[in-house]
Design an enzyme around this catalytic site. Structure first.
Site, PDB file in Angstrom:
ATOM      1  N   LYS A 278       0.883  -1.034  -0.092  1.00  0.00           N
ATOM      2  CA  LYS A 278       0.022   0.054   0.028  1.00  0.00           C
ATOM      3  C   LYS A 278       0.703   1.160  -0.089  1.00  0.00           C
ATOM      4  CE  LYS A 278      -3.948  -1.934   2.369  1.00  0.00           C
ATOM      5  NZ  LYS A 278      -4.978  -1.866   1.140  1.00  0.00           N
ATOM      6  N   ARG A 352     -10.124 -11.777   0.580  1.00  0.00           N
ATOM      7  CA  ARG A 352     -10.755 -12.897  -0.134  1.00  0.00           C
ATOM      8  C   ARG A 352     -10.132 -14.188   0.145  1.00  0.00           C
ATOM      9  NH1 ARG A 352     -10.401  -9.524  -5.575  1.00  0.00           N
ATOM     10  NH2 ARG A 352     -10.233  -7.929  -4.157  1.00  0.00           N
TER      11      ARG A 352
HETATM   12  N1  BES Z   1      -8.369  -3.767   3.380  1.00  0.00           N
HETATM   13  C1  BES Z   1      -8.407  -3.587   2.293  1.00  0.00           C
HETATM   14  C2  BES Z   1      -9.478  -2.951   1.787  1.00  0.00           C
HETATM   15  C3  BES Z   1      -9.885  -1.647   2.309  1.00  0.00           C
HETATM   16  C4  BES Z   1      -9.575  -0.303   1.784  1.00  0.00           C
HETATM   17  C5  BES Z   1     -10.237  -1.204   3.746  1.00  0.00           C
HETATM   18  C6  BES Z   1      -9.792   0.874   2.248  1.00  0.00           C
HETATM   19  C7  BES Z   1     -10.826  -0.161   4.243  1.00  0.00           C
HETATM   20  C8  BES Z   1     -10.356   0.951   3.539  1.00  0.00           C
HETATM   21  C9  BES Z   1      -8.277  -4.673   1.250  1.00  0.00           C
HETATM   22  O1  BES Z   1      -7.371  -5.927   1.693  1.00  0.00           O
HETATM   23  C10 BES Z   1      -7.503  -4.259   0.064  1.00  0.00           C
HETATM   24  O2  BES Z   1      -6.460  -3.762   0.093  1.00  0.00           O
HETATM   25  N2  BES Z   1      -8.104  -4.280  -1.119  1.00  0.00           N
HETATM   26  C11 BES Z   1      -7.540  -3.665  -2.378  1.00  0.00           C
HETATM   27  C12 BES Z   1      -7.985  -4.705  -3.429  1.00  0.00           C
HETATM   28  C13 BES Z   1      -7.404  -4.661  -4.759  1.00  0.00           C
HETATM   29  C14 BES Z   1      -5.797  -4.819  -4.432  1.00  0.00           C
HETATM   30  C15 BES Z   1      -8.130  -5.423  -5.666  1.00  0.00           C
HETATM   31  C16 BES Z   1      -8.250  -2.567  -2.769  1.00  0.00           C
HETATM   32  O3  BES Z   1      -9.273  -2.404  -2.216  1.00  0.00           O
HETATM   33  O4  BES Z   1      -7.696  -1.645  -3.156  1.00  0.00           O
HETATM   34 MN    MN Z   2      -5.462  -5.612   1.150  1.00  0.00          MN
END
Ligand code: BES
Ligand code: MN
Ligand code: ZN
Length: 502
Positions: A278, A352
């Site tokens: 991230k 997931r």
């Molecule tokens: N935990 C995150 C989703 C999330 C984003 C929760 C913002 C709370 C606030 C999840 O694991 C994630 O990183 N999702 C990615 C998926 C992508 C890589 C397909 C996302 O949403 O960017």
């Molecule tokens: Mn994630």
């Protein structure tokens, strides 16, 4: 803490008395008329001058200056009688209890009948008040060094209500309060940072909950998780020095273990994104990535309190998502417990993966209906914003039951589609059965579709709370920070659940 009494009497002594005020042409009947007499017509004057108003959510306090046993009266504006719903009553009580807390009141009485309408019974009002009391006065203390001054909080609530069965009224208040308390427990779990809430801590928390409410508990350790072949869950944990925990709680409220509801909550204690790391701003706040697990644990607490005639298995896959020499990486192919193989295209699509094995495991424990809750995608925030939880399902009538519960809890959900196009995108891999990240277009949908591959034919509802698990702003029923969203919806859904004919 809660005391029930019949009709209010002028000589009764209280720190405060709460009275609901409707916007009605004829304002002074019953209790109000009696009070106006005590104040020699001055109450009417205060209403005329606008110092006391029935405007929805306005709260006005007056001192009684020794004219009666009660020291102060809180007038709560309820607006038009026809427009007062259960949800609005709960919000207004939230406002009131915040004020009561700020003014350090320890004792309070309610004239409950002044809050009832044709559509809102005293029992409803009591439930709303109990729920709001717990929710609105919630506070996460944090970790600042400060003095240990004992804090003043509301400890005694007397309810005056002439026309009700006291036992029922007290039960309603107590149940409402339990719903609020369970939500607060979920909030605290979410507010706790990742260094202080590891998967092991979450497992300990679940064990304590099980001991308190007599749930059956099973904590799968890493070796057992390996033995069961939960390769998707293990992949996410691979880079961590913290061992993973698969947490299972069982509540049996029926004679036989049938019609079992599986509640599955994403329990990522911190999500760095892994090698698909991230950004330095995107990573902040990722302690909340166990919001789904928190909602499930909060709901189990409520279930333990209200003991519905239902069977529930709660399954929480818990780990952090870290980077190290041993971490999983893009291009890896992993094998889930179901046997389905997965090509990892993005290590940040880890939710997931852990949910895939948790859903499979919930079925192994007999779950015939599944609801998963997860802070799953930023995509759901793009789609629905920060106040609406995204829902997906493979079963309309199960969804209908979850939707009903969410309406009553005031936790809004909105359905997103599960079309074949998204199922196909998830199944599109040259080397494996599935891929975990088929691109960012509509990625809330493909994330849900991915979990659906593991629910298979079992009726299933998916709730993506990435936008709703936390809030940056204070609201009627709580402070900024974790919301504990879906705790009450899940508990209510379970309480009301009507098994679907197959
Ligand atoms: N935990 C995150 C989703 C999330 C984003 C929760 C913002 C709370 C606030 C999840 O694991 C994630 O990183 N999702 C990615 C998926 C992508 C890589 C397909 C996302 O949403 O960017
Ligand atoms: Mn994630
Ligand atoms: Zn995540």
């Amino acid at each position: 803490m809660f005391e029930m009494k019949t009709e209010f009497n002028e000589s009764n002594e209280h720190e405060g008395l709460v009275i609901g005020l409707f916007d009605r042409p004829e304002k002074f009947t019953g209790l109000l008329a009696r009070l106006d007499e005590i104040f020699e017509g001055q109450l009417k004057e205060l209403v005329k001058s606008g110092d006391i108003t029935a405007k929805f959510k306005s709260i006005n306090k007056i001192h009684t200056l020794g004219k009666m046993g009660v020291k102060r009266i809180w007038f709560v504006g309820l607006g038009k009688e026809k427009e007062l719903s259960f949800e609005k009553a709960r919000d207004v009580f939230g406002q009131l209890f915040k004020l009561i807390k700020a003014q350090k009141q320890e004792e309070l009485a309610f004239a409950m009948e002044t809050f009832t309408t044709e559509g809102l019974t005293a029992l409803d009002a009591a439930h709303a008040a109990g729920e709001a009391l717990a929710l609105a006065t919630y506070e996460f203390k944090g970790y600042k060094q400060k003095s240990n001054e004992p804090e003043k909080r509301l400890e005694n609530l007397t309810i005056y209500c002439g026309s009700n069965d006291f036992e029922e009224l007290k039960a309603s208040l107590t149940v409402g309060y339990a719903f609020g308390k369970g939500t607060n427990s979920a909030r605290t779990l979410v507010n706790t940072p990742g260094n202080l809430l590891t998967a092991s801590d979450m497992a300990d928390y679940a064990k304590n909950l099980a001991a308190k409410y007599d749930f059956e508990v099973e904590i799968l350790e890493k070796a057992e998780i390996e033995k069961l072949g939960m390769g998707a869950f293990l992949a996410v944990n691979q880079g961590s020095t913290e061992p993973p925990k698969m947490i299972v709680l069982k509540y049996q409220g029926k004679d036989d273990w049938k019609d079992v509801i599986g509640l599955v909550g994403k329990g990522i204690t911190f999500d760095t994104g892994g090698y698909s790391i991230k950004t330095k701003t995107g990573i902040v706040g990722m302690k909340s990535d166990m919001g789904g697990a928190a909602a499930v644990l909060g709901a189990m607490e409520i279930i333990g309190e209200i003991k519905p005639e239902q069977n529930v298995v709660a399954v929480i896959p818990s780990t952090d998502n870290m980077i190290s020499g041993s971490a999983f990486k893009p291009d890896d192919v992993i094998t889930s417990m179901s046997g389905k193989t997965i090509e990892v295209l993005n290590t940040d699509a880890e939710g997931r993966l852990v949910l895939a094995d948790a859903v499979t495991y919930a079925k192994h424990h007999g779950a015939e209906y599944l609801v998963d809750v997860a802070t799953l995608t930023g995509g759901v925030i793009t789609a629905l914003g920060l106040h609406t939880t995204g829902a997906m399902t493979n079963h309309d009538s199960l969804y209908e039951q979850v939707l009903e519960a969410s309406k009553e809890s005031g936790e809004r959900i909105w359905q997103l589609p599960l079309f074949d196009t998204e199922k196909e995108r998830v199944r599109n891999s040259k080397v494996a059965d599935l891929n975990n990240s088929p691109g960012s277009e509509g990625h809330a949908l493909v994330a849900g579709a991915f979990i659906g591959e593991f629910a298979e034919e079992t009726p299933w509802v998916h709730l993506d709370i990435a936008g709703t698990a936390t809030t940056s702003r204070e609201y009627d029923l709580g402070p900024a920070g974790a919301t504990g969203v879906m705790t009450r919806t899940l508990a209510l859904f379970v309480e009301r659940f009507d098994p679907i004919e197959k």
